[in-house]
Design a protein around this motif. Structure first.
Motif, short mmCIF file in Angstrom:
data_model
loop_
_atom_site.label_atom_id
_atom_site.label_comp_id
_atom_site.label_asym_id
_atom_site.label_seq_id
_atom_site.Cartn_x
_atom_site.Cartn_y
_atom_site.Cartn_z
N LEU A 421 0.94 -1.27 0.01
CA LEU A 421 0.01 0.08 -0.29
C LEU A 421 0.72 1.41 0.12
N PHE A 422 0.34 2.18 -0.88
CA PHE A 422 0.99 3.51 -0.70
C PHE A 422 -0.20 4.65 -0.55
N SER A 423 0.22 5.79 0.04
CA SER A 423 -0.59 6.85 0.18
C SER A 423 -0.85 7.67 -1.24
N THR A 424 -2.13 8.15 -1.42
CA THR A 424 -2.16 8.97 -2.68
C THR A 424 -1.86 10.44 -2.36
N GLN A 425 -1.32 10.85 -1.14
CA GLN A 425 -1.00 12.31 -1.07
C GLN A 425 0.63 12.35 -1.13
N ARG A 426 1.24 13.38 -1.33
CA ARG A 426 2.47 13.56 -1.32
C ARG A 426 3.13 13.68 0.04
N PRO A 427 4.25 12.64 0.22
CA PRO A 427 5.05 12.09 -0.81
C PRO A 427 4.99 10.99 -1.24
#
Length: 513
Positions: A421-427
Motif C-alpha cells: 500500500l501507498f498513500s495518494t498524498q505527497r510524498p
C-alpha cells in the motif's frame, strides 16, 4: 317543390303488411330525419315495375325540373304524399354504391329504410341488383384520401430480401441491425441493487458463466462504468479482438470488434459507456462506437501499446503508454498529442490516475543497481513535470496499480509475489505495516482490484487461483480455484456485491457469484 311518390300495392300483400304501411306513413315526419334518406335522382320514365319488391312504382313526368310521385296503394291514403329531403352532396357516396331490397320482403325494406346508418342510396333501374351486405362490404373497402403532406412522411426501410415502404404513423419493425441496442435496456437482475448504496461485498462461491470464445490470452476485462448498463463486460485478447458480453443474464457475446491487426493489449470503457478505447501490438489506437462498431478515431501511436487510461475529469483526453520512454496524452476531438511525459525508461507497465485527475502514476520495468529507482513515477498531468520518482525502493517491477474507492491509498502489485500500500498524498509514502502476500505473479501481468466497498482486495495468480485479502488487516480470507492456467485479471462488479469476473492466459472468461 318536393316530389310525390305513389305506390300501388299488389294483391298478394296481407293485412299485416298494410298496417305496417299505415304506421310508416304516420311517422312520415320522422322519416325525413331518419338514418336512411333517399335522393330524388330517379329518372323521368313513365313507369317502373318491380315484381321483386311486390309493389308498382309509377313516375309522372312534368314539364318542370321537379317531379311528382303519387302514392295510390289503397284508398285510405290515396291523397297522402311523402316528402323526401335529399341529402347534401358531401354526404353521398360514389355512384358505384347501390342498395337493393330483398325479394318479396317489402316489410324488411321499410325497416331497412328506418334503421340504416345514414347511408344514401342511388336507385338506378339499370344497375345490377346486389345484396345489402355486399354493398356494406364494398363501402368498407373504400380507401380514404391521404393528403400529400402525409404521403411525404412515409419512411422506406431496405432489407436484404425486399424493400418495404411503411407509413410513418404506423408501427413498423426496423431491420435487425437497428433492433440491437446495447444501452437500450437495464438488466432486471441488477435493478434492485441500483438504489441500494450501502452494499457489503461478499466473496463469490459458485460459477455462473464459463466463456471460452477467445482464441488467445485475455489481457483485460472490465465492467461498464455506467451502473445502469453494468451487465456489459468488456474483454480484450491477444487474438486481435475486443468483445462485449452480457455477463449477467445470458453470458453470450453481444458485439465483437476486429479493428486491430495485432494482439490487443488493453481496452478501456469511456466514461459515458458509449465508446471503447483499445490499443495493442499493431501500434494503433482505436476509439470505437459500441453501437455502430465504427471507429471514431484511429491513430498510430508510434510504438506498441501496453496500457491506456482516460482522464476521470475529461473523457476527451486519454493517456497511452507502451514500449517507449514516453507517455502521450491524446485529445480525441482533434486526434493530436496535447502533452508528453518523458521518463527515460524502457517500457510502461501500468497507468493510474489519482482522484481528481490532476496527477497520475506510471509503473515501469526499470530497476537500478541498488533500488527500484523510477519504478513508480508520479506526474503532474497539466505541466508534465515529475512530482516524484523515489516512491518504491524495492527491486521488483510493478505490473499493476489500483486505487482505493474511498480512502486515500493505492495498492501496487509486485513481481515479488506480494502487494503493498501507498498513500495518494505527497510524498506517497509506503505503508510498511501492511503487505498482502501468498499468491504468485512469476512474470505475468497479474491484475488486482479493490471491492466497491473497499473491504476486500482480490488478485489473480500464476497458478490460476483467485486470492481475497482483508484490506484492513492484510490477512488472506479465501482462495478460489478459478482457472487451470494463470489468472490474469479480476474485476468486481460495480453494483452487485457478490459478482466478479476473471480471465486467464488460455482465453477463458468466468463469472462468479
Amino acid at each position: 317543390m318536393n316530389s310525390l311518390v305513389a305506390y300501388e300495392s299488389s294483391d298478394s300483400e296481407t293485412d299485416n303488411d298494410k298496417s305496417e304501411e299505415v304506421n310508416f306513413l304516420q311517422r312520415k315526419d320522422d322519416f325525413v330525419h331518419s338514418k336512411f334518406q333517399c335522393q330524388s335522382v330517379l329518372p323521368t320514365v313513365t313507369g317502373l315495375e318491380s315484381s321483386r319488391c311486390g309493389f308498382e312504382l309509377k313516375v309522372a313526368s312534368t314539364g318542370s325540373s321537379n317531379k311528382e310521385y303519387n302514392w295510390r296503394s289503397t284508398p285510405n291514403y290515396a291523397q297522402r304524399d311523402l316528402r323526401v329531403t335529399p341529402r347534401p352532396p358531401e354526404m353521398s357516396l360514389s355512384d358505384e354504391t347501390y342498395f337493393q331490397f330483398s325479394k318479396n320482403n317489402y316489410k324488411n325494406g321499410l325497416d331497412l329504410m328506418q334503421k340504416s346508418d345514414r347511408i344514401p342510396a342511388k336507385m338506378v333501374p339499370s344497375a345490377q341488383k346486389r345484396l345489402f351486405q355486399d354493398s356494406m362490404a364494398a363501402a368498407q373497402n373504400i380507401k380514404p384520401y391521404i393528403p400529400k403532406r402525409l404521403r411525404q412522411k412515409e419512411v422506406t426501410y431496405e432489407s436484404k430480401d425486399s424493400t418495404e415502404v411503411l407509413n410513418s404513423e404506423k408501427n413498423h419493425t426496423p431491420p435487425e441491425e437497428h433492433q440491437l441496442s446495447l444501452l437500450s435496456r437495464i438488466s432486471d437482475f441488477i435493478k434492485p441493487y441500483l438504489e441500494n448504496q450501502c452494499k457489503t461485498s461478499d466473496i463469490p462461491k459458485r460459477l455462473v458463466f464459463h466463456i471460452s470464445q477467445h482464441k488467445g490470452p485475455v489481457t483485460t476485462i472490465e465492467w461498464c462504468p455506467v451502473q445502469q448498463h453494468s451487465h456489459l463486460l468488456l474483454s480484450a485478447s491477444m487474438d486481435k479482438s475486443v468483445k462485449i458480453w452480457d455477463a449477467i443474464e445470458t453470458g453470450r457475446c453481444l458485439k465483437s470488434y476486429l479493428c486491430h491487426s495485432g494482439a490487443v493489449r488493453d481496452a478501456q470503457w469511456s466514461l459515458c459507456g458509449r465508446q471503447i478505447l483499445s490499443g495493442g501490438f499493431d501500434s494503433m489506437l482505436h476509439l470505437t462506437d459500441i453501437e455502430t462498431a465504427k471507429q471514431i478515431i484511429s491513430i498510430h501511436n508510434g510504438c506498441q501499446i501496453t496500457r491506456l487510461a482516460f482522464n476521470p475529469e475529461n473523457q476527451n483526453v486519454f493517456l497511452s503508454g507502451g514500449f517507449s520512454s514516453t507517455v502521450k496524452a491524446w485529445d480525441t476531438r482533434n486526434c493530436q498529442v496535447v502533452n508528453e511525459y518523458n521518463a527515460g525508461i524502457q517500457q510502461t507497465l501500468d497507468i493510474l490516475f489519482l482522484p481528481g485527475g490532476k496527477e497520475f502514476l506510471t509503473s515501469t520495468d526499470a530497476v537500478s543497481r541498488d533500488s527500484a529507482d523510477r519504478t513508480i513515477i508520479a506526474w503532474d498531468f497539466q505541466t508534465s513535470a515529475k512530482i516524484s520518482n523515489q516512491i518504491f525502493h524495492e527491486r521488483y517491477t510493478i505490473p499493476c496499480l489500483a486505487v482505493h474507492p474511498k480512502e486515500s491509498v493505492f495498492v501496487a502489485q509486485t513481481n515479488g509475489n506480494y502487494m503493498v500500500l501507498f498513500s495518494t498524498q505527497r510524498p506517497y509514502r509506503m505503508n510498511k505495516r501492511k503487505r498482502y502476500e501468498g499468491h504468485k505473479v512469476e512474470g505475468y501481468a497479474v491484475g488486482c482490484e479493490f471491492s466497491p466497498d473497499g473491504t476486500l482486495i482480490a488478485t489473480g495468480s500464476a497458478d490460476g487461483t483467485v486470492y481475497f485479502y482483508n484490506y484492513l488487516n492484510s490477512k488472506l480470507i479465501h482462495t478460489l480455484p478459478a482457472h487451470e492456467q494463470a489468472c490474469i485479471n479480476v474485476s468486481f462488479h460495480p453494483v452487485h456485491p457478490s459478482i466478479i469476473a476473471t480471465c486467464d492466459w488460455s482465453g477463458e472468461i468466468k463469472v462468479w457469484q
